[in-house]
Design a protein around this motif. Structure first.
Motif, PDB file in Angstrom:
ATOM      1  N   LEU A 180     -59.420  22.952 -42.614  1.00  0.00           N
ATOM      2  CA  LEU A 180     -57.968  22.997 -42.529  1.00  0.00           C
ATOM      3  C   LEU A 180     -57.420  22.241 -41.328  1.00  0.00           C
ATOM      4  N   LEU A 181     -58.111  22.353 -40.191  1.00  0.00           N
ATOM      5  CA  LEU A 181     -57.573  21.770 -38.964  1.00  0.00           C
ATOM      6  C   LEU A 181     -58.186  20.405 -38.660  1.00  0.00           C
ATOM      7  N   LEU A 182     -59.523  20.337 -38.587  1.00  0.00           N
ATOM      8  CA  LEU A 182     -60.159  19.073 -38.203  1.00  0.00           C
ATOM      9  C   LEU A 182     -60.096  18.041 -39.325  1.00  0.00           C
ATOM     10  N   CYS A 183     -60.593  18.413 -40.506  1.00  0.00           N
ATOM     11  CA  CYS A 183     -60.655  17.444 -41.612  1.00  0.00           C
ATOM     12  C   CYS A 183     -59.255  17.039 -42.073  1.00  0.00           C
ATOM     13  N   LEU A 184     -58.385  18.022 -42.311  1.00  0.00           N
ATOM     14  CA  LEU A 184     -57.035  17.702 -42.755  1.00  0.00           C
ATOM     15  C   LEU A 184     -56.270  16.950 -41.660  1.00  0.00           C
ATOM     16  N   GLY A 185     -56.498  17.337 -40.396  1.00  0.00           N
ATOM     17  CA  GLY A 185     -55.853  16.635 -39.296  1.00  0.00           C
ATOM     18  C   GLY A 185     -56.266  15.181 -39.210  1.00  0.00           C
ATOM     19  N   LEU A 186     -57.564  14.920 -39.373  1.00  0.00           N
ATOM     20  CA  LEU A 186     -58.043  13.533 -39.357  1.00  0.00           C
ATOM     21  C   LEU A 186     -57.517  12.752 -40.558  1.00  0.00           C
ATOM     22  N   CYS A 187     -57.398  13.419 -41.711  1.00  0.00           N
ATOM     23  CA  CYS A 187     -56.832  12.746 -42.890  1.00  0.00           C
ATOM     24  C   CYS A 187     -55.382  12.325 -42.628  1.00  0.00           C
ATOM     25  N   PHE A 188     -54.590  13.250 -42.084  1.00  0.00           N
ATOM     26  CA  PHE A 188     -53.197  12.912 -41.768  1.00  0.00           C
ATOM     27  C   PHE A 188     -53.126  11.801 -40.721  1.00  0.00           C
ATOM     28  N   PHE A 189     -53.996  11.892 -39.708  1.00  0.00           N
ATOM     29  CA  PHE A 189     -53.964  10.922 -38.622  1.00  0.00           C
ATOM     30  C   PHE A 189     -54.374   9.531 -39.095  1.00  0.00           C
ATOM     31  N   VAL A 190     -55.523   9.445 -39.789  1.00  0.00           N
ATOM     32  CA  VAL A 190     -56.033   8.153 -40.256  1.00  0.00           C
ATOM     33  C   VAL A 190     -55.095   7.544 -41.299  1.00  0.00           C
ATOM     34  N   GLY A 191     -54.610   8.380 -42.235  1.00  0.00           N
ATOM     35  CA  GLY A 191     -53.674   7.869 -43.232  1.00  0.00           C
ATOM     36  C   GLY A 191     -52.368   7.422 -42.608  1.00  0.00           C
ATOM     37  N   GLY A 192     -51.920   8.123 -41.560  1.00  0.00           N
ATOM     38  CA  GLY A 192     -50.678   7.763 -40.894  1.00  0.00           C
ATOM     39  C   GLY A 192     -50.767   6.478 -40.106  1.00  0.00           C
ATOM     40  N   LEU A 193     -51.980   6.100 -39.691  1.00  0.00           N
ATOM     41  CA  LEU A 193     -52.146   4.830 -38.988  1.00  0.00           C
ATOM     42  C   LEU A 193     -51.928   3.640 -39.906  1.00  0.00           C
ATOM     43  N   ARG A 194     -52.235   3.829 -41.197  1.00  0.00           N
ATOM     44  CA  ARG A 194     -52.109   2.740 -42.154  1.00  0.00           C
ATOM     45  C   ARG A 194     -50.762   2.744 -42.870  1.00  0.00           C
ATOM     46  N   PHE A 417     -60.579  38.434 -33.115  1.00  0.00           N
ATOM     47  CA  PHE A 417     -60.220  37.143 -32.527  1.00  0.00           C
ATOM     48  C   PHE A 417     -60.384  36.020 -33.546  1.00  0.00           C
ATOM     49  N   MET A 418     -61.491  36.057 -34.308  1.00  0.00           N
ATOM     50  CA  MET A 418     -61.791  34.988 -35.272  1.00  0.00           C
ATOM     51  C   MET A 418     -60.863  35.031 -36.478  1.00  0.00           C
ATOM     52  N   ILE A 419     -60.637  36.220 -36.997  1.00  0.00           N
ATOM     53  CA  ILE A 419     -59.822  36.313 -38.213  1.00  0.00           C
ATOM     54  C   ILE A 419     -58.367  35.976 -37.912  1.00  0.00           C
ATOM     55  N   VAL A 420     -57.904  36.298 -36.699  1.00  0.00           N
ATOM     56  CA  VAL A 420     -56.546  35.914 -36.301  1.00  0.00           C
ATOM     57  C   VAL A 420     -56.426  34.395 -36.228  1.00  0.00           C
ATOM     58  N   LEU A 421     -57.464  33.729 -35.724  1.00  0.00           N
ATOM     59  CA  LEU A 421     -57.454  32.266 -35.677  1.00  0.00           C
ATOM     60  C   LEU A 421     -57.294  31.675 -37.071  1.00  0.00           C
ATOM     61  N   VAL A 422     -58.008  32.240 -38.036  1.00  0.00           N
ATOM     62  CA  VAL A 422     -57.936  31.712 -39.410  1.00  0.00           C
ATOM     63  C   VAL A 422     -56.545  31.916 -39.992  1.00  0.00           C
ATOM     64  N   VAL A 423     -55.992  33.114 -39.825  1.00  0.00           N
ATOM     65  CA  VAL A 423     -54.660  33.394 -40.373  1.00  0.00           C
ATOM     66  C   VAL A 423     -53.619  32.468 -39.746  1.00  0.00           C
ATOM     67  N   LEU A 424     -53.672  32.304 -38.423  1.00  0.00           N
ATOM     68  CA  LEU A 424     -52.731  31.407 -37.750  1.00  0.00           C
ATOM     69  C   LEU A 424     -52.932  29.955 -38.197  1.00  0.00           C
ATOM     70  N   LEU A 446     -52.945  18.943 -35.420  1.00  0.00           N
ATOM     71  CA  LEU A 446     -53.954  19.804 -36.050  1.00  0.00           C
ATOM     72  C   LEU A 446     -55.308  19.662 -35.358  1.00  0.00           C
ATOM     73  N   VAL A 447     -55.690  18.440 -35.030  1.00  0.00           N
ATOM     74  CA  VAL A 447     -56.960  18.218 -34.333  1.00  0.00           C
ATOM     75  C   VAL A 447     -56.921  18.858 -32.947  1.00  0.00           C
ATOM     76  N   ILE A 448     -55.793  18.765 -32.265  1.00  0.00           N
ATOM     77  CA  ILE A 448     -55.663  19.375 -30.935  1.00  0.00           C
ATOM     78  C   ILE A 448     -55.832  20.884 -31.017  1.00  0.00           C
ATOM     79  N   VAL A 449     -55.244  21.510 -32.033  1.00  0.00           N
ATOM     80  CA  VAL A 449     -55.410  22.957 -32.221  1.00  0.00           C
ATOM     81  C   VAL A 449     -56.886  23.295 -32.418  1.00  0.00           C
ATOM     82  N   TYR A 450     -57.589  22.474 -33.202  1.00  0.00           N
ATOM     83  CA  TYR A 450     -59.022  22.711 -33.435  1.00  0.00           C
ATOM     84  C   TYR A 450     -59.814  22.593 -32.144  1.00  0.00           C
TER      85      TYR A 450
END
Length: 503
Positions: A180-194, A417-424, A446-450
């Motif tokens: 959700l955070l790393l992969c989707l963030g990189l997709c948005f970032f890389v796609g946004g560069l082009r 702590f972990m489950i709250v991270l997922v919900v957020l 999104l990547v920064i949050v990760y």
């Protein structure tokens, strides 16, 4: 010009209708699967197994990044050699196996793609996502098989003491966060560069985000139940050392109830996953087909992709078998050396939440990022949300049921702590998906949050040091409560201890 008779016209229309039933992408998915139709773009033009072509297709893979990943293949035999020749160096074995998992997972993902291209669009995407999650399922099963129960009266311990359940739980949540955070963030970032902005269809984003919220709710219930009742099971000791229960609701009762809740919840979540697959495959098949097909026409590398050599059916099967064998071997080596890695100072939660999800979903991430760069944002979004949904609704619950069958207490009682991270994380992603478009800034955030989560998990203590969802008063911690006891009982206890009784 000869005119056809009405009967012939009817036959022509009937024949055309039959052809369209097999080829129209808006037709129902399951009948097409049963008829075994092969999509034209997945055909290789060859039959059987040709070693030279097989190696060439494998090396070129699906994109340039995956091609570079194949350079890491020498680490696979190195991991095997070090496992049997230099077994006294567990950290090197772990490192080589970890790196070797990347090309193995990449081959599995690529073979899954080749197999998916031989199926209708939605079916192919579902199958491709499933193959991408096979590595995760194997990892969870190997971890639960290697888990060792602590002796009676001992604390649960860490990964360096054979207690792998906290690592499995962290890996389940870490897989969701990574997608959700790393992969989707990189997709948005890389796609946004082009492209300045990329727009995606609400059918994929809203369905995916809604299912993730339901999954998070299901995963949260056992942890919330445990947290609400753990304070009612504290065992106290009086001045004579006698154990006195505040109530008859013992820690063992709570643990048993949590295990039962987790097992039943897992069955319900798997049913939800079946509904999700059926929704994609049957109920809304035409919508998803139109979205995916429109995305493919916008693919900036469409001509290059169509010109690539393909596996034959036999070569696809060989690639799947080879990648599965290597992935399973390397995962076993990884799990065997977890105790040494944790003992060396790597925290349990960081290992499960960050390290393992990164390698298990490497192929899925590379595919999604390449698709986003090519402008196929809906398919990329599906590759980010789909595996997260499968982990939450199927892979995680599946390992609970496997533990149930093996008699091992695998439950869904995650660290708060972990489950709250997922919900957020789900809420943050849902907020970014709401407007139906993305840009590079949203991806960077999104990547920064990760990264922040990764830093926090490195400093999160192991289960034997502290836990946000453990029984109070467990281990060496002491608790004090005022307990009322009958005076006659107290006199008898004092007489038994040969202590003077005050009247």
């Amino acid at each position: 010009m000869a005119q056809s008779s009405p009967q012939n016209g009817h036959n022509d229309r009937h024949s055309s209708q039959n052809d369209n039933d097999g080829n129209d992408e808006r037709s129902a998915l399951l009948p097409s699967l049963l008829r075994g139709k092969v999509a034209h773009e997945g055909e290789s033009g060859r039959h059987g197994f040709h070693p030279r072509h097989f190696l060439g297709v494998t090396y070129r893979s699906s994109n340039l990044v995956s091609q570079y990943v194949n350079i890491l293949w020498p680490f696979v035999p190195l991991a095997i050699i070090f496992r049997y020749v230099f077994s006294d160096r567990p950290l090197l074995v772990f490192a080589f196996a970890y790196i070797g998992m990347i090309p193995s997972a990449n081959l599995l993902g690529f073979a899954g793609q080749e197999f998916a291209k031989k199926l209708p669009k939605v079916a192919g995407t579902i199958i491709e996502t499933t193959f991408g999650s096979i590595v995760e399922i194997i990892l969870f099963v190997v971890l639960i098989l290697k888990h060792r129960q602590p002796d009676e009266g001992q604390d649960d311990g860490n990964g360096d003491e054979g207690n792998l359940i906290p690592i499995i739980q962290a890996a389940i949540l870490g897989s969701i966060l990574t997608n959700l955070l790393l992969c989707l963030g990189l997709c948005f970032f890389v796609g946004g560069l082009r492209q300045t902005t990329q727009k995606f269809h609400a059918a994929i984003s809203e369905t995916g985000n809604g299912l993730l919220l339901v999954a998070a709710f299901g995963l949260l219930i056992p942890s919330a139940f445990y947290s609400a009742l753990k304070g009612e099971t504290t065992i106290e000791k009086d001045s004579l050392g006698f154990s006195i229960l505040k109530e008859k609701f013992t820690p063992e009762t709570l643990q048993r109830d949590i295990l039962k809740i987790s097992q039943v919840t897992s069955i319900v979540l798997i049913i939800a996953f079946v509904c999700y697959v059926w929704y994609n495959a049957r109920s809304q098949h035409s919508i998803f087909d139109e979205v995916i097909q429109a995305d493919e026409h916008r693919d900036m590398d469409r001509e290059e992709d169509e010109a690539r050599m393909r596996y034959t059916g036999t070569e696809t099967a060989v690639a799947l078998i080879i990648s599965l064998i290597f992935a399973t071997l390397l995962l076993i080596y990884l799990v065997e050396e977890i105790e040494a890695v944790v003992h060396s100072g790597v925290p349990d939660q960081f290992l499960g939440l960050i390290l393992l999800p990164l390698v298990e979903k490497a192929a899925e991430h590379l595919t999604a990022i390449d698709e986003a760069y090519d402008g196929v944002i809906n398919v990329a979004l599906y590759h980010c949300l789909g595996p997260s949904i499968q982990t939450a609704l199927f892979n995680g619950p599946l390992v609970v049921l496997v533990g149930w069958a093996l008699g091992k207490p695998m439950d869904l009682n995650f660290e708060i702590f972990m489950i709250v991270l997922v919900v957020l994380g789900i809420i943050v992603v849902g907020n970014f998906l709401r407007d139906g478009e993305s840009n590079w800034l949203e991806g960077a955030l999104l990547v920064i949050v990760y990264v922040i989560i990764a830093i926090a998990s490195w400093y999160y203590p192991n289960p034997d040091v502290a836990t946000s969802n453990g029984l109070e008063g467990a281990g060496t911690a002491a608790t004090t409560q005022n307990i009322t006891i009958d005076s006659d009982v107290l006199k008898k206890l004092l007489l038994m201890a040969n202590m003077p009784v005050e009247h």
